[in-house]
Structures are given as C-alpha cells and as structure tokens.
Design an enzyme around this catalytic site. Structure first.
Site, PDB file in Angstrom:
ATOM      1  N   SER A   5       8.384 -23.232   3.913  1.00  0.00           N
ATOM      2  CA  SER A   5       7.432 -24.117   3.509  1.00  0.00           C
ATOM      3  C   SER A   5       7.568 -24.501   2.018  1.00  0.00           C
ATOM      4  O   SER A   5       8.372 -23.900   1.375  1.00  0.00           O
ATOM      5  CB  SER A   5       5.993 -23.539   3.541  1.00  0.00           C
ATOM      6  OG  SER A   5       6.106 -22.327   2.540  1.00  0.00           O
ATOM      7  N   LYS A   6       6.864 -25.345   1.353  1.00  0.00           N
ATOM      8  CA  LYS A   6       6.935 -25.885  -0.009  1.00  0.00           C
ATOM      9  C   LYS A   6       7.245 -24.509  -0.940  1.00  0.00           C
ATOM     10  O   LYS A   6       8.241 -24.510  -1.777  1.00  0.00           O
ATOM     11  CB  LYS A   6       6.095 -26.939  -0.288  1.00  0.00           C
ATOM     12  CG  LYS A   6       6.070 -28.116   0.159  1.00  0.00           C
ATOM     13  CD  LYS A   6       6.964 -28.928  -0.538  1.00  0.00           C
ATOM     14  CE  LYS A   6       7.760 -30.112   0.084  1.00  0.00           C
ATOM     15  NZ  LYS A   6       7.034 -30.735   1.273  1.00  0.00           N
TER      16      LYS A   6
END
Length: 457
Positions: free
Chosen positions: A237-238
RNA sequence: GACCCGUUCGUCUAGGGGCCUAGGACACUGGCCUUUCACGCCGGCAACACGGGUUCGAAUCCCGUACGGGUCGCCA
C-alpha cells in the site's frame, strides 16, 4: 481476430509496482500476438483524479517503455456514451430506477450482512408510476438464481452464484456513470479482446459480465493476475513499501531491469531469469502466470539491475559516471576504458559517479579516512621512490604491469606492499578496480602528481 | 461474517502420476582466485502447509483442516 489489450489505471496516485506489472503483461500479451495495447485513464471520480497523477502515470509508463499505442483514452470524456448505454438498458428492462436513499441503503446493507442475504431494492419491480420526485440511481437487474462461470485464463473456471450478486449501480444519483458501467462500455467500444488485470477485480468481472450480456456484446477473455505483496507478505500500500515506479528510477534502477524483474514476479518460462524485451514478447503467455501472490524482493531486483548495468556500452557508462559534468575528450576516453571495471561493481546507476570520481577529473583526489591509514610513513617513502622511477611515457595496462613487476623485484617488494597504498594515494579510496588498470589509464604524469600530492608526511 | 482464490527452500520459481533421495535464481554461507572491493569458479545450508483418500506409485488427482489473500460502495 486481432488481440487488443488495455491498461486502465485510475489517476488517484502514482504508477505503483503492481500497476506497472499489469501494464507490462498487457503490453507483452498484445505484442506477442501482434495486437494493440491501449491506455485508458479511469478518471470517473473527479474528486480524486488529478492532473499530476495522470502525468506521473505517463511518466512511469514511458520510463518503462510501456506507453500505449495511440492516445490514451480519458474515461471521463466518454460520460455521455456511458449514460446512453444505461438508458438503453433501462428501456430494455434490464435496469431500473432505484430511489433508495443512502441511509436506507446503509440500513439494508447492515441487515443483509447479518442475515447473509443479498440486498434487493424494493424498486426493482416497483410500478414506475409510484416513483417519487427525487434523485435515483440506475441499477442493473442481476438474475436472482443460477450462476455464472468465468473461464479465467489464470484462475481457471470460477463460478459464482447469482444470489450473491447485488444489483450494481450504473448511474449515480447525480446521473454520472460509475466505474462498473464505464469499464464495460469503454472496453467494448475500444474493442478490447483480453482483459488482464489484478485479481482484486475478479469478483467485479461477474457483475460486469451481466452488463455485457444484457447489451448482447461479446465477452472478453479474462485473466486476473495475483497481486504483489510487500517483502513481509502484507499487501502493498502507499504507506507500506508501494513505491512509485519512478521512485525506482530515482534509486538508480534501469527500466530494463525493472521490467525483467516484474516479468519474473508471477510469471515464468522454465528456469529463465534474464529476459530482455524482445525475448519476453516472444515467450509471454497467460499460461506462465502463477496463481498465488508474490512478494516484492528488492535484493533480487538489485541483482538483476547489476546485470543490466554491466551490459551497458562503455560509452553510456562513461556518460553515467560524469553525471552531466563536462569532461575533456581524454577524460572521457579514460572513463570508457575503465567502464567495464566500474560497471562490475555497481548495483545502482548512482554508484557510478561516486566510484569514478577520482577518474573523472585530473584534480588531486582527497584521501578518505580509511584509505589514509594505508599511507603511513613507510608507504609514502616507497611510493615516492616509485614515482621517481616511473617512466615519462604512458604505458598500456600490460606494459605498466610488466614495469611494476620488475620494479618490485628490484626493490625486493611484493605487489601487496605497493598495491593498497598506491591505490590510496592515486584514488583516495581503499576500494577500487585493479590499480594497474587505473594507473595506466590515468597516465604517468597524473600518477606522479597524485603520489606527490597525497604523500606529504 | 458471506462469497471467491491461493499454499514447493527466507524470497521469486521449475515441476502437470514414475525422469524428484525435488531443479534454477536471489539472499545467506565455506573455499579458490587476488593489489583492495567486486566479478568469476567450486561447494554448502534450505521447501512439496497438515490430515485423509485414489493409485502398483503422488509435489503432481480428489476431499477436509489450517493459514494467507481478495471481494462484498451512488471508489476505482
């Protein structure tokens, strides 16, 4: 029928590793079949789509050599067409206007979750006359029973009971089309024959197929590829290691290495590891894609990157070492000669300028701390003697090696008595490529000057 | 929770009933080479999630369990 694939990122962020691999697979599959590989920006959600993100995605794609064939399609520009299809479905009785408010929906959802039943809007079969004068969404009527099977090229046959599928929203309360509708319409209008995407879309495929069937369009071939996980197995994820593709460019990875690594992440062709673009196009197929998620491993990426760096032409390597700095022809020539030796030691492109700094100019290099320890009084004495005895003319590596061998013999010394300190004085570093090669390419005058300059005690 | 999918060395994977006392790559590691580092070469460590079947024979086929992932939005 010719193959048409597409990569359809949503411009809500940068092009991340997973997206890059999806793009790669789509590109490779299309090229393998001599088909077309298209790009579509899924900017249906104006709130979250930004111009910067679109630019960043193109930047990443271009860097990886995965630009689409022709102009990228902007999904938002096709809203009218999406609405048109929804209207058609409405008129044909495949869809209906649903006046459920968000609050009512939330309540129904909670109940549905508790009972395990699916939500069925009371408006599905309501009399149109009874419609209130308020905003409505347009929903597709999902079959109530039966099941659908997708012959997914990666996952195999996957069957889902219609009883688990909700009536998807095609048009929002404000009349704008949803992603679910837009993908289907755009894929059809663009002539997409093969949909290769992350398997987080597998469940969507069943819903989307119903729109396709209702419109009487041909169903594309589906291939849902497993997602990429972080090194610890958690979802990328980011905020968890999902760097943008271009972040790897900044870290000194080559696009060829990135593509090669990404290709092997989840796809294989026997034991082959180093696979260039041309070979990849020839070999790529959907059968080689694995079903389980893979973890991103920076070590392996780096190993592959080293390989590609070593394969670079010496001239390119020399330019990389200069890092934009001007250099005389003689220095460029020197760097070209030294290039293979440096490339062998580089893991990232950024390693090159640092390693070659002493060779990229004729200035006396500063001696680093650890190298300074090699330049004690004895060593300096030896080096100064060597400098005195050095010939005036430059020597080839072989000739210099021969000269040094004789000189060492005459002095009663071994190579280990002179090598490390000569390196320290000439390069200012403790670790470099072969010092004989370095002295030869630097030239005798340079070597003498550096010994003199760095052996003052 | 419901539904879908997955599970071979630490990691990426080969493998599609006997060729597997499971192969390659990265990482780790012992050695050689040697003027340092690196490259290269030789060697090592290390896996079929578990339990039942089917079969003369299973990593390969079937069922179950466990674990992991995905999806369940008027997001994409």
């Amino acid at each position: 029928m010719s193959v048409i694939t597409r990569f359809a990122p949503s411009p809500t962020g940068y092009l991340h590793i997973g997206g890059a691999r999806t793009a790669l697979f789509n590109y490779l599959f299309a090229r393998h079949h001599g088909g077309r590989y298209l790009l579509r920006i899924e900017d249906t959600d104006h709130e979250r789509s930004t111009k910067d993100a679109i630019d960043a995605i193109h930047d990443g794609l271009n860097w990886l050599g995965l630009a689409g064939d022709g102009e990228a399609v902007s999904q938002s520009s096709r809203a009218d067409r999406h609405v048109e299809v929804a209207q058609q479905l409405l008129e044909a009785g495949h869809a209906y206007r649903c006046y459920l408010t968000p609050d009512e929906l939330t309540a129904m959802r909670e109940e549905a979750r508790a009972t395990g039943q699916k939500i069925i809007s009371p408006w599905r079969d309501a009399d149109p006359q009874s419609a209130p004068d308020q905003p409505f969404t347009v929903r597709l009527k999902m079959p109530l029973d039966g099941s659908t099977t997708i012959a997914d090229q990666v996952q195999g046959d996957v069957t889902v009971q219609h009883a688990t599928l909700d009536d998807l929203v095609m048009l929002r309360g404000d009349g704008s089309p949803t992603y679910m509708l837009a993908v289907v319409v755009d894929d059809h209008d663009m002539g997409v024959t093969h949909v290769i995407r992350g398997d987080d879309h597998l469940n969507n495929a069943f819903r989307q197929m119903k729109i396709i069937e209702a419109m009487g369009w041909p169903v594309p071939v589906y291939a849902h590829i497993p997602l990429i996980h972080g090194a610890d197995g958690a979802k990328l994820s980011k905020r968890h290691g999902a760097l943008s593709a271009t972040a790897y460019r900044d870290m000194g990875y080559m696009p060829e290495a990135m593509c090669n690594y990404l290709l092997r992440l989840g796809w294989s062709h026997g034991d082959d590891e180093i696979i260039n673009r041309e070979q990849a196009i020839e070999w790529f197929d959907l059968k080689g894609i694995g079903k389980s998620p893979a973890r991103f491993d920076t070590d392996k990426l780096t190993a592959i990157n080293s390989h590609y760096i070593r394969a670079l032409p010496p001239e390119d390597l020399a330019a990389l070492m200069l890092d934009g700095q001007d250099a005389s022809p003689s220095i460029v020539k020197r760097l070209v000669a030294l290039a293979p030796a440096f490339a062998e030691r580089a893991h990232h492109l950024g390693d090159l300028p640092a390693m070659a700094r002493f060779a990229a100019s004729n200035y006396l290099p500063a001696v680093e701390d650890d190298a300074q320890a090699l330049l004690d009084a004895d060593a300096c004495l030896r080096l100064q003697k060597l400098a005195q005895d050095l010939p005036d003319d430059d020597l080839s590596p072989d000739a210099f090696k021969a000269f040094l061998g004789q000189w060492l013999e005459g002095e009663g010394l071994k190579m280990r008595d002179i090598g490390p300190c000569l390196r320290a004085a000439v390069t200012g570093m403790k670790q470099t490529p072969d010092i004989i090669l370095i002295c030869s390419s630097l030239g005798m005058e340079n070597v003498k000057a550096r010994i003199a300059g760095n052996c003052k005690n």
